[in-house]
Design a protein around this motif. Structure first.
Motif, PDB file in Angstrom:
ATOM      1  N   MET A  26       0.853  -1.196   0.000  1.00  0.00           N
ATOM      2  CA  MET A  26       0.000   0.000   0.000  1.00  0.00           C
ATOM      3  C   MET A  26       0.886   1.242   0.000  1.00  0.00           C
ATOM      4  O   MET A  26       1.880   1.305   0.714  1.00  0.00           O
ATOM      5  N   SER A  27       0.535   2.249  -0.817  1.00  0.00           N
ATOM      6  CA  SER A  27       1.334   3.459  -0.901  1.00  0.00           C
ATOM      7  C   SER A  27       1.257   4.241   0.392  1.00  0.00           C
ATOM      8  O   SER A  27       0.352   4.052   1.219  1.00  0.00           O
ATOM      9  N   GLU A  28       2.227   5.173   0.551  1.00  0.00           N
ATOM     10  CA  GLU A  28       2.252   5.995   1.767  1.00  0.00           C
ATOM     11  C   GLU A  28       0.981   6.803   1.927  1.00  0.00           C
ATOM     12  O   GLU A  28       0.419   6.896   3.016  1.00  0.00           O
ATOM     13  N   SER A  29       0.487   7.406   0.813  1.00  0.00           N
ATOM     14  CA  SER A  29      -0.706   8.233   0.912  1.00  0.00           C
ATOM     15  C   SER A  29      -1.926   7.400   1.259  1.00  0.00           C
ATOM     16  O   SER A  29      -2.769   7.810   2.064  1.00  0.00           O
ATOM     17  N   LYS A  30      -2.073   6.221   0.665  1.00  0.00           N
ATOM     18  CA  LYS A  30      -3.214   5.370   0.985  1.00  0.00           C
ATOM     19  C   LYS A  30      -3.137   4.878   2.424  1.00  0.00           C
ATOM     20  O   LYS A  30      -4.157   4.757   3.113  1.00  0.00           O
ATOM     21  N   GLY A  86      -1.110  19.697  -4.501  1.00  0.00           N
ATOM     22  CA  GLY A  86      -1.715  18.523  -5.112  1.00  0.00           C
ATOM     23  C   GLY A  86      -2.437  17.592  -4.166  1.00  0.00           C
ATOM     24  O   GLY A  86      -2.879  16.511  -4.580  1.00  0.00           O
ATOM     25  N   ARG A  87      -2.623  18.005  -2.924  1.00  0.00           N
ATOM     26  CA  ARG A  87      -3.194  17.075  -1.930  1.00  0.00           C
ATOM     27  C   ARG A  87      -4.627  17.421  -1.513  1.00  0.00           C
ATOM     28  O   ARG A  87      -5.231  16.672  -0.749  1.00  0.00           O
ATOM     29  N   LEU A  88      -5.174  18.547  -1.992  1.00  0.00           N
ATOM     30  CA  LEU A  88      -6.521  18.952  -1.585  1.00  0.00           C
ATOM     31  C   LEU A  88      -7.584  18.340  -2.492  1.00  0.00           C
ATOM     32  O   LEU A  88      -7.383  18.189  -3.691  1.00  0.00           O
ATOM     33  N   ASP A  89      -8.726  18.025  -1.889  1.00  0.00           N
ATOM     34  CA  ASP A  89      -9.889  17.593  -2.651  1.00  0.00           C
ATOM     35  C   ASP A  89     -10.895  18.746  -2.650  1.00  0.00           C
ATOM     36  O   ASP A  89     -11.600  18.974  -1.668  1.00  0.00           O
ATOM     37  N   PRO A  94      -2.725  17.241   7.795  1.00  0.00           N
ATOM     38  CA  PRO A  94      -1.935  16.046   8.094  1.00  0.00           C
ATOM     39  C   PRO A  94      -0.681  16.030   7.228  1.00  0.00           C
ATOM     40  O   PRO A  94      -0.704  16.467   6.076  1.00  0.00           O
ATOM     41  N   ALA A  95       0.402  15.543   7.783  1.00  0.00           N
ATOM     42  CA  ALA A  95       1.685  15.589   7.078  1.00  0.00           C
ATOM     43  C   ALA A  95       1.704  14.704   5.841  1.00  0.00           C
ATOM     44  O   ALA A  95       2.481  14.951   4.913  1.00  0.00           O
ATOM     45  N   THR A  96       0.855  13.682   5.809  1.00  0.00           N
ATOM     46  CA  THR A  96       0.802  12.779   4.663  1.00  0.00           C
ATOM     47  C   THR A  96      -0.639  12.587   4.230  1.00  0.00           C
ATOM     48  O   THR A  96      -1.575  13.019   4.903  1.00  0.00           O
ATOM     49  N   GLY A  97      -0.804  11.927   3.092  1.00  0.00           N
ATOM     50  CA  GLY A  97      -2.138  11.656   2.583  1.00  0.00           C
ATOM     51  C   GLY A  97      -2.506  12.582   1.436  1.00  0.00           C
ATOM     52  O   GLY A  97      -2.007  13.706   1.335  1.00  0.00           O
TER      53      GLY A  97
END
Length: 313
Positions: free
Chosen positions: A1-5, A129-132, A43-46
């Motif tokens: 599983m990837s870091e973001s997932k 690139g991390r916002l929805d 959050p620092a990741t995701g």
């Protein structure tokens, strides 16, 4: 599983993430008199992170409400906190020509944040690139809740009792409204004279919202008792929930900050309940997954010594 997932799975499971916070991030605000300063916590990741724009109460700033902002960020939300012109940190005098319009400028601050998400994303290291952008909520406390409510469809009545401009924003999918003041029919004369914007209509506040009220919240601006703060639930269309907290005053146990002077009803347990229920509500409202919300509601209902009651419509 990837870091973001992996990060997203941890946040969905309720495991707090490491939070990164940046301040001040500045958004240009022509015509406002001062550019808009905000704090961004994430959050620092995701990836695919939903956004919560939080409007502070009178006199506060982007540095307040850590019990909520940090908790939401640790559970997978990007929290954006603008500093409105009424903030004590800015020192805008009462005789400033903008003062009568601050209620309106507050609302413009919130829409300016939504318009400026690209700038915010580029300004915070590691956030690009991390916002929805399809999962956006607004939240606020007291005056901030009133500011946020307009993006959900609430209107301000004019002197003739007619609804003013529609300032709702289709980008906003849901809201969390904490200690939101009620109808303007019950204002004391001082409030009628000095706060004409405190005449809301909730008839068109159609967006989903969780409304939080304290059953000991006695406002000096109203001739009514604490039930005044339940008006936004009573007089708005469906798809609303009302959390009424027992023995809670206007700070609802201390949501503006830990051990701050304004908190007259300090209750870590009450703040923890608000953290849990608002987080579960936002996840359900923005992701369509009601499991966490149902579990939180069931836990409250089955608590032998509950801190409040919940209604939904």
């Amino acid at each position: 599983m990837s870091e973001s997932k992996t990060a997203n799975a941890r946040q969905t499971a309720g495991i707090p993430a490491t939070v990164v916070s940046a301040r001040p991030v500045v958004l240009p605000a022509p015509g406002r008199g001062d550019d808009l300063q905000v704090r961004v916590s994430a959050p620092a990741t995701g990836t695919g992170l939903p956004v919560v724009v939080f409007s502070h109460g009178f006199g506060w700033s982007m540095d307040g409400y850590a019990p909520l902002a940090e908790h939401w960020a640790a559970h997978g939300f990007v929290v954006v906190q603008p500093t409105h012109l009424d903030s004590r940190t800015l020192g805008v005098p009462a005789e400033d020509p903008r003062t009568p319009r601050i209620w309106r400028l507050r609302i413009e601050d919130l829409t300016r944040v939504l318009d400026g998400l690209d700038i915010l994303e580029a300004s915070v290291p590691g956030l690009a690139g991390r916002l929805d952008r399809d999962r956006v909520a607004v939240a606020g406390h007291s005056w901030g809740a009133q500011s946020a409510s307009t993006l959900l469809g609430a209107r301000v009545l004019d002197a003739d009792g007619e609804p003013g401009e529609d300032m709702s924003d289709p980008r906003v999918k849901a809201g969390v409204l904490l200690a939101l003041t009620g109808l303007g029919d019950d204002l004391v004369p001082f409030a009628v004279e000095h706060f004409p914007f405190m005449r809301p209509s909730f008839d068109t506040m159609t967006a989903p919202a969780l409304i939080v009220a304290g059953d000991k919240d006695q406002s000096h601006l109203s001739t009514r008792g604490p039930d005044w703060f339940t008006d936004p639930y009573t007089y708005s269309p469906g798809n609303k929930s009302l959390l009424t907290l027992f023995d809670a005053e206007h700070s609802l146990g201390g949501i503006p900050g830990y051990e701050v002077a304004e908190t007259t009803d300090a209750s870590p347990a009450r703040v923890a309940l608000i953290q849990q229920l608002t987080t579960a509500y936002l996840r359900g409202a923005l992701y369509g997954d009601a499991t966490a919300w149902k579990e939180a509601v069931t836990a409250l209902e089955e608590d032998p010594d509950p801190l409040g009651t919940l209604q939904s419509k």
